[in-house]
Design an enzyme around this catalytic site. Sequence first.
Site, PDB file in Angstrom:
ATOM      1  N   ALA A 212     -11.300  -5.451  -2.118  1.00  0.00           N
ATOM      2  CA  ALA A 212     -11.157  -6.472  -1.066  1.00  0.00           C
ATOM      3  C   ALA A 212     -12.475  -6.663  -0.333  1.00  0.00           C
ATOM      4  O   ALA A 212     -12.897  -7.792  -0.060  1.00  0.00           O
ATOM      5  CB  ALA A 212     -10.064  -6.083  -0.079  1.00  0.00           C
TER       6      ALA A 212
ATOM      7  N   HIS B 198       0.877  -1.174   0.000  1.00  0.00           N
ATOM      8  CA  HIS B 198       0.000   0.000   0.000  1.00  0.00           C
ATOM      9  C   HIS B 198       0.906   1.213   0.000  1.00  0.00           C
ATOM     10  O   HIS B 198       1.834   1.290   0.798  1.00  0.00           O
ATOM     11  CB  HIS B 198      -0.907   0.002   1.232  1.00  0.00           C
ATOM     12  CG  HIS B 198      -1.993   1.041   1.165  1.00  0.00           C
ATOM     13  ND1 HIS B 198      -1.725   2.389   1.278  1.00  0.00           N
ATOM     14  CD2 HIS B 198      -3.327   0.935   0.969  1.00  0.00           C
ATOM     15  CE1 HIS B 198      -2.862   3.054   1.155  1.00  0.00           C
ATOM     16  NE2 HIS B 198      -3.848   2.203   0.963  1.00  0.00           N
TER      17      HIS B 198
ATOM     18  N   ARG C 251      -2.078   0.884  -7.049  1.00  0.00           N
ATOM     19  CA  ARG C 251      -1.169   0.872  -5.892  1.00  0.00           C
ATOM     20  C   ARG C 251       0.255   0.475  -6.259  1.00  0.00           C
ATOM     21  O   ARG C 251       1.207   1.002  -5.697  1.00  0.00           O
ATOM     22  CB  ARG C 251      -1.713  -0.087  -4.833  1.00  0.00           C
ATOM     23  CG  ARG C 251      -2.920   0.482  -4.161  1.00  0.00           C
ATOM     24  CD  ARG C 251      -3.563  -0.515  -3.249  1.00  0.00           C
ATOM     25  NE  ARG C 251      -4.618   0.153  -2.494  1.00  0.00           N
ATOM     26  CZ  ARG C 251      -5.492  -0.478  -1.751  1.00  0.00           C
ATOM     27  NH1 ARG C 251      -5.449  -1.780  -1.648  1.00  0.00           N
ATOM     28  NH2 ARG C 251      -6.412   0.189  -1.096  1.00  0.00           N
TER      29      ARG C 251
ATOM     30  N   HIS D 115       0.633  -4.955   2.044  1.00  0.00           N
ATOM     31  CA  HIS D 115      -0.783  -4.711   2.309  1.00  0.00           C
ATOM     32  C   HIS D 115      -1.679  -5.893   1.974  1.00  0.00           C
ATOM     33  O   HIS D 115      -2.614  -6.196   2.702  1.00  0.00           O
ATOM     34  CB  HIS D 115      -1.208  -3.500   1.492  1.00  0.00           C
ATOM     35  CG  HIS D 115      -2.601  -3.034   1.778  1.00  0.00           C
ATOM     36  ND1 HIS D 115      -3.027  -2.737   3.048  1.00  0.00           N
ATOM     37  CD2 HIS D 115      -3.670  -2.809   0.954  1.00  0.00           C
ATOM     38  CE1 HIS D 115      -4.298  -2.354   3.012  1.00  0.00           C
ATOM     39  NE2 HIS D 115      -4.710  -2.403   1.761  1.00  0.00           N
ATOM     40  N   HIS D 116      -1.405  -6.541   0.856  1.00  0.00           N
ATOM     41  CA  HIS D 116      -2.337  -7.603   0.422  1.00  0.00           C
ATOM     42  C   HIS D 116      -1.549  -8.676  -0.314  1.00  0.00           C
ATOM     43  O   HIS D 116      -0.706  -8.373  -1.154  1.00  0.00           O
ATOM     44  CB  HIS D 116      -3.395  -7.007  -0.515  1.00  0.00           C
ATOM     45  CG  HIS D 116      -4.552  -7.912  -0.782  1.00  0.00           C
ATOM     46  ND1 HIS D 116      -5.744  -7.828  -0.091  1.00  0.00           N
ATOM     47  CD2 HIS D 116      -4.706  -8.933  -1.648  1.00  0.00           C
ATOM     48  CE1 HIS D 116      -6.578  -8.756  -0.532  1.00  0.00           C
ATOM     49  NE2 HIS D 116      -5.968  -9.440  -1.482  1.00  0.00           N
TER      50      HIS D 116
ATOM     51  N   GLU E 109      -6.798   5.237   0.849  1.00  0.00           N
ATOM     52  CA  GLU E 109      -6.703   5.764  -0.508  1.00  0.00           C
ATOM     53  C   GLU E 109      -7.762   6.856  -0.733  1.00  0.00           C
ATOM     54  O   GLU E 109      -7.625   7.698  -1.616  1.00  0.00           O
ATOM     55  CB  GLU E 109      -6.924   4.608  -1.491  1.00  0.00           C
ATOM     56  CG  GLU E 109      -6.449   4.924  -2.852  1.00  0.00           C
ATOM     57  CD  GLU E 109      -6.095   3.663  -3.620  1.00  0.00           C
ATOM     58  OE1 GLU E 109      -5.600   2.692  -3.034  1.00  0.00           O
ATOM     59  OE2 GLU E 109      -6.316   3.678  -4.830  1.00  0.00           O
TER      60      GLU E 109
ATOM     61  N   ARG F  33      -4.306  -5.731  -6.492  1.00  0.00           N
ATOM     62  CA  ARG F  33      -5.720  -5.550  -6.124  1.00  0.00           C
ATOM     63  C   ARG F  33      -6.099  -4.071  -6.144  1.00  0.00           C
ATOM     64  O   ARG F  33      -5.357  -3.226  -5.658  1.00  0.00           O
ATOM     65  CB  ARG F  33      -5.983  -6.116  -4.724  1.00  0.00           C
ATOM     66  CG  ARG F  33      -7.382  -5.792  -4.239  1.00  0.00           C
ATOM     67  CD  ARG F  33      -7.700  -6.426  -2.924  1.00  0.00           C
ATOM     68  NE  ARG F  33      -6.991  -5.892  -1.797  1.00  0.00           N
ATOM     69  CZ  ARG F  33      -7.209  -4.704  -1.227  1.00  0.00           C
ATOM     70  NH1 ARG F  33      -8.112  -3.869  -1.735  1.00  0.00           N
ATOM     71  NH2 ARG F  33      -6.523  -4.323  -0.177  1.00  0.00           N
TER      72      ARG F  33
ATOM     73  N   ARG G 278      -6.618  10.430  -1.035  1.00  0.00           N
ATOM     74  CA  ARG G 278      -6.249  10.859  -2.390  1.00  0.00           C
ATOM     75  C   ARG G 278      -7.492  10.955  -3.274  1.00  0.00           C
ATOM     76  O   ARG G 278      -7.657  11.904  -4.023  1.00  0.00           O
ATOM     77  CB  ARG G 278      -5.236   9.880  -3.001  1.00  0.00           C
ATOM     78  CG  ARG G 278      -3.839  10.091  -2.459  1.00  0.00           C
ATOM     79  CD  ARG G 278      -2.903   8.988  -2.888  1.00  0.00           C
ATOM     80  NE  ARG G 278      -3.074   7.780  -2.104  1.00  0.00           N
ATOM     81  CZ  ARG G 278      -2.970   6.549  -2.571  1.00  0.00           C
ATOM     82  NH1 ARG G 278      -2.731   6.354  -3.843  1.00  0.00           N
ATOM     83  NH2 ARG G 278      -3.126   5.512  -1.772  1.00  0.00           N
TER      84      ARG G 278
END
Length: 601
Positions: free
Chosen positions: A464, A280, A317, A419-420, A293, A459, A296
């Site tokens: 998610a 992230h 990302r 992050h993921h 996010e 992603r 932004r």
Amino acid sequence: MLKKIFNNKKIIALIIFFSVLCMCGVCFSSSRSRNPKEIDVDIAIIGAGGAGMTAAIAACEAGVQNIVILEKQAFVGGNTLRASAGFNAANTRYQKAAHIEDSTELFMQDTIKGGKGLNDRELVKSLALNSAKTLDWFNGLGANLTQLGILGGSSVKRTHRPADTSSVGHVIVQTLNKQLNLHKIPVLLETTATKILTNSKGKVCGVEARGKNGNKIIIHCKAVVLATGGFSANQKLVTSYRADLAGFGTTNHPGATGDGIKMAKKLDAALLDMKLIQTHPTVHPTTQTMFTEAVRGNGGILVNKEGKRFVNELATRDIVSAAILKQNGKSCYLVFDDAVRKSLKAIEEYVKLKIVKEANTLEELANSIQVPQGEFIATMTRYGNFQRNGHDPDFGRCSMERPLNQPRFYAAICAPAIHHTMGGVKINTNCEVINKKGAKISGLFAAGEVVGGVHGGNRLAGNAIADIIVFGRIAGKGAADYIKNNGEITSSKANKELTQEETTPLVIANKKGKYKDGKYDGSAPGRHGDIKIRVTVTNGNITKLELIEHNDTSGLLEATLKQIETRMLTSQNTDVEVVSGATLSSNGIIEATRQALQKAR
Ligand code: ADP
């Protein structure tokens, strides 16, 4: 890293909050069935994150009530508690009311483009087709995800957030937890599943677990739903696949250690995309707090130590993370104003945590974060002009919600963190786990981050939550169906029940197409002069349309191009309808594409 996580006051506060909820009986702690050695249920669900909780409720709604959830932490919610972006869904009633033109095709296309084409298309299709209906179901449980926003990689406003702008994760966990209570579904907290048991025919028949005091628990069941999340918090596992991520922090809860992947692997489950790990871009480096996010999306920009913008802040990302890592100090500042702060409650948390610098003027802010004042003011003025004109010639940012001129002004240092994990176990669209030979592992279902393939190489923000609720629901219904039909899922019933919605069938071309691979340019007259288009052909199919030159109104032409692109990628030809209200521009784009494709025959 664990030390860092536990140094984070917000996380400690959450743990205390949920522990208090548990004490008040909001969750059923393992103390209710003190040290049970053996438990008999129909379905055992491993993991009480968003996917596991949703699966339990869905199974119950489908008529199987004898369920237990095992959760290794002292609280429910997993990463969902930390989610702040929203629920991506296409073709929703909220989009229609706001006159936002979206489609399941566009949702799929964005997801696959963001995922670098590595996604399992059937799973993406299921995600997109079921998104609106699942959002309705979820809002029907009392959530109020009705406010629309746009996040990186989405072409339109598709992210649904709480109407009161609060963090989506808390709303989701509270909504699901309320349902667990209503359905009286027990959650065994601080209970770690260690092994999935199978009978002599290879069918799943139980789970072995370790309780709070290390005591062994055997759960006898007919089906298991694996919802243990990803492995971002397991440095060893992460670096075994990606040595370049050594030393990175994570935004995840400490339970995200890939247990489910290890347990499924022992049953010979196929694993995919394990190397695909997302960072992230905007995480506070010392507390590991993630700046959603949406900061932004709602107008914030990124500025480097030289006081300059360096990337389209709403790119995906992976792109934004890579750009930050190239900056001086491998970090940057997330800059916003009071109008952005007012638009998002999550920002109040960051201010409370004292991880955001504030100032009355841009000059003061520049001094406080030690970036060159002149450059910084020039950057803010330039961006303000772009915002007013609706066009960002520097980085091509498509959505600039606010001019960033409302004092006070804010800046937070940020850098990427893990992050993921996009990889995981292979499933089919019924959420049945598939083994290395391509066969189903009878009685084993999986949903959420433990699964690989949905998000491909990257992603998208907001996908998610859609993933855990859409597939959590399919897995729960699937497990219930499997039990009711004595070990068989009949004709993808779980998936079909969720996909009655009228949708145009999507053809994202998997097969070899009719054109020659390459990039081809074409031009044709638009509203204000010639429009030049570049068409990319991959594997014989039209895969991308880009605007190279034009004198049309910026923003509008890009939006028109997006819609035409979707239509052409879907039909794989240029005989597509014009976009209503943009006939001249549409015709220009279509004709320019035709000219380009002449060269591809
Ligand atoms: P998802 O987003 O897919 O729901 P999360 O990471 O949010 O995934 O939630 C997964 C949950 O599973 C977490 O609460 C985590 O503590 C729990 N969990 C992980 N491994 C185990 C295990 N071995 N036994 C029980 N619970 C587990």
